[in-house]
Design a protein around this motif. Structure first.
Motif, short mmCIF file in Angstrom:
data_model
loop_
_atom_site.label_atom_id
_atom_site.label_comp_id
_atom_site.label_asym_id
_atom_site.label_seq_id
_atom_site.Cartn_x
_atom_site.Cartn_y
_atom_site.Cartn_z
N ILE A 81 0.85 -1.21 0.00
CA ILE A 81 0.00 0.00 0.00
C ILE A 81 0.88 1.25 0.00
O ILE A 81 0.61 2.21 -0.73
CB ILE A 81 -0.94 0.00 1.21
CG1 ILE A 81 -1.92 -1.17 1.12
CG2 ILE A 81 -1.69 1.32 1.32
CD1 ILE A 81 -2.78 -1.35 2.35
N ALA A 82 1.94 1.24 0.80
CA ALA A 82 2.84 2.39 0.84
C ALA A 82 3.51 2.61 -0.52
O ALA A 82 3.70 3.76 -0.95
CB ALA A 82 3.90 2.19 1.92
N LEU A 83 3.88 1.52 -1.20
CA LEU A 83 4.47 1.65 -2.54
C LEU A 83 3.46 2.23 -3.51
O LEU A 83 3.80 3.09 -4.35
CB LEU A 83 4.95 0.28 -3.02
CG LEU A 83 5.55 0.24 -4.43
CD1 LEU A 83 6.77 1.15 -4.53
CD2 LEU A 83 5.91 -1.21 -4.80
N ALA A 84 2.20 1.80 -3.42
CA ALA A 84 1.15 2.35 -4.29
C ALA A 84 0.97 3.84 -4.05
O ALA A 84 0.75 4.61 -5.00
CB ALA A 84 -0.17 1.61 -4.05
N VAL A 85 1.06 4.26 -2.79
CA VAL A 85 0.95 5.69 -2.48
C VAL A 85 2.10 6.47 -3.13
O VAL A 85 1.88 7.52 -3.75
CB VAL A 85 0.94 5.92 -0.96
CG1 VAL A 85 1.00 7.42 -0.64
CG2 VAL A 85 -0.30 5.31 -0.33
N LEU A 86 3.32 5.95 -3.02
CA LEU A 86 4.47 6.65 -3.61
C LEU A 86 4.33 6.74 -5.12
O LEU A 86 4.59 7.81 -5.71
CB LEU A 86 5.76 5.92 -3.23
CG LEU A 86 7.05 6.50 -3.85
CD1 LEU A 86 7.24 7.96 -3.46
CD2 LEU A 86 8.25 5.66 -3.45
N VAL A 87 3.93 5.66 -5.77
CA VAL A 87 3.76 5.67 -7.22
C VAL A 87 2.68 6.69 -7.60
O VAL A 87 2.83 7.46 -8.57
CB VAL A 87 3.40 4.27 -7.74
CG1 VAL A 87 3.01 4.32 -9.21
CG2 VAL A 87 4.57 3.31 -7.54
N ALA A 88 1.59 6.72 -6.83
CA ALA A 88 0.51 7.67 -7.12
C ALA A 88 0.99 9.11 -6.96
O ALA A 88 0.63 9.99 -7.75
CB ALA A 88 -0.67 7.40 -6.21
N VAL A 89 1.81 9.37 -5.95
CA VAL A 89 2.36 10.72 -5.75
C VAL A 89 3.22 11.12 -6.94
O VAL A 89 3.16 12.26 -7.43
CB VAL A 89 3.18 10.77 -4.45
CG1 VAL A 89 4.03 12.04 -4.39
CG2 VAL A 89 2.26 10.72 -3.23
#
Length: 315
Positions: A81-89
């Motif tokens: 989930i944290a990786l998905a947040v970074l990619v989205a940012v």
């Protein structure tokens, strides 16, 4: 001519992902508490493997091995989930550069927390390392909350909405709240829920350190109540509401703490108290955030040419 493929990320989607990251990190604190409360702390007796021969739990290890290994697997979910947040940012347009360090901090904080968790196993659940493991999770939750709030707020500069003395009082409340969490780990390290039969305790007298913890909680509640009235006095309604929520969470957490103490620390209440610790942290951060407000910066209009600026045209 090739077209570049773009996947625009809306602010609404980014906020949902950031909120999911907060929830997931709180969840892994609760499940980590379940590992300790079910005496499954050494269900996998080594790290990073579960046993010397296997990375996964085996049937011979029973329910304790399954619980401990299941909690280890949850770290991959939280990290995903944290990786998905970074990619989205990174994909958001226009990209808000101030969000990137926070997203990176959350992502890399999760393996750091996992490594500390591994050290707790390698040290046979040393209570000081176990406490550090919990506090590392609190730090990741704080970073995840900061990221969520920065996404929610406009990208402009932060301006204070309460006088400087009240901002200082809010900061003092935040410091005391952090101290309550730290002292709480000392209480846990002196109590009966070690996570495994025979694991060492920190040597502190449970009654004495529990009293220190209770005193720090009373101080925190007093400061929080003072914030409610102070914010109302200056007309800071949003800040006053945040402080009132903090007082309510503290009272609920305090009630659980007293009941568990006088009922010999039943596992269910200890788990609820761990969840309450996360909620106290989040409510405290909400108060701190409410003392400032970010406003969107309007684009600077282009100057209108005047007659003096006009270039003469030759006849």
């Amino acid at each position: 001519m090739k077209r570049s493929v773009r996947f625009p990320v809306s602010t609404a989607l980014l906020r949902r992902l950031a909120l999911a990251s907060i929830i997931a990190n709180v969840g892994i604190v609760v499940t980590g508490g379940a590992v300790r409360l079910t005496e499954s702390g050494l269900g996998c007796p080594t790290w990073p493997r579960c046993t010397d021969e296997s990375y996964v739990a085996t049937a011979e290890m029973g329910i304790n091995g399954a619980i401990e290994f299941g909690n280890r697997l949850l770290a991959f979910v939280v990290g995903g989930i944290a990786l998905a947040v970074l990619v989205a940012v990174l994909l958001q347009r226009p990209r808000r550069r101030e969000l990137v360090p926070l997203a990176v901090a959350v992502l890399f904080g999760i393996p750091a927390q996992a490594i500390i968790g591994g050290i707790t196993v390698l040290t046979d659940l040393n209570p000081w390392v176990v406490g550090l493991h919990f506090l590392a999770s609190m730090a990741v939750i704080a970073a995840a909350y900061a990221l969520w709030r920065r996404i929610k707020d406009p990208a402009g500069p932060a301006a204070p909405v309460v006088p400087a003395p009240l901002r200082t009082l809010a900061l003092l409340t935040t410091v005391v709240s952090a101290a309550v969490l730290v002292i709480g780990t000392w209480v846990t390290g002196s109590g009966p829920h070690a996570g495994d039969h025979g694991s060492a305790r920190n040597g502190l007298a449970p009654e004495t350190i529990a009293q220190v913890h209770a005193d720090s909680v009373f101080l925190l509640i007093g400061l929080s109540v003072a914030l409610v009235f102070a914010f109302r006095a200056v007309g800071a309604r949003r800040a006053a509401r945040a402080a009132l929520v903090l007082v309510a969470v503290e009272l609920g957490q305090g009630l659980i703490g007293f009941v568990q103490y006088f009922t010999n620390l039943p596992a269910v209440l200890v788990g609820a108290h761990m969840l309450g610790s996360c909620l106290v942290l989040l409510a405290t951060l909400s108060v701190q955030w409410s003392t400032r407000e970010r406003r969107a910066v309007a684009p600077t209009p282009e100057p209108t040419p005047t007659t003096e600026d006009a270039v003469p045209v030759p006849a």
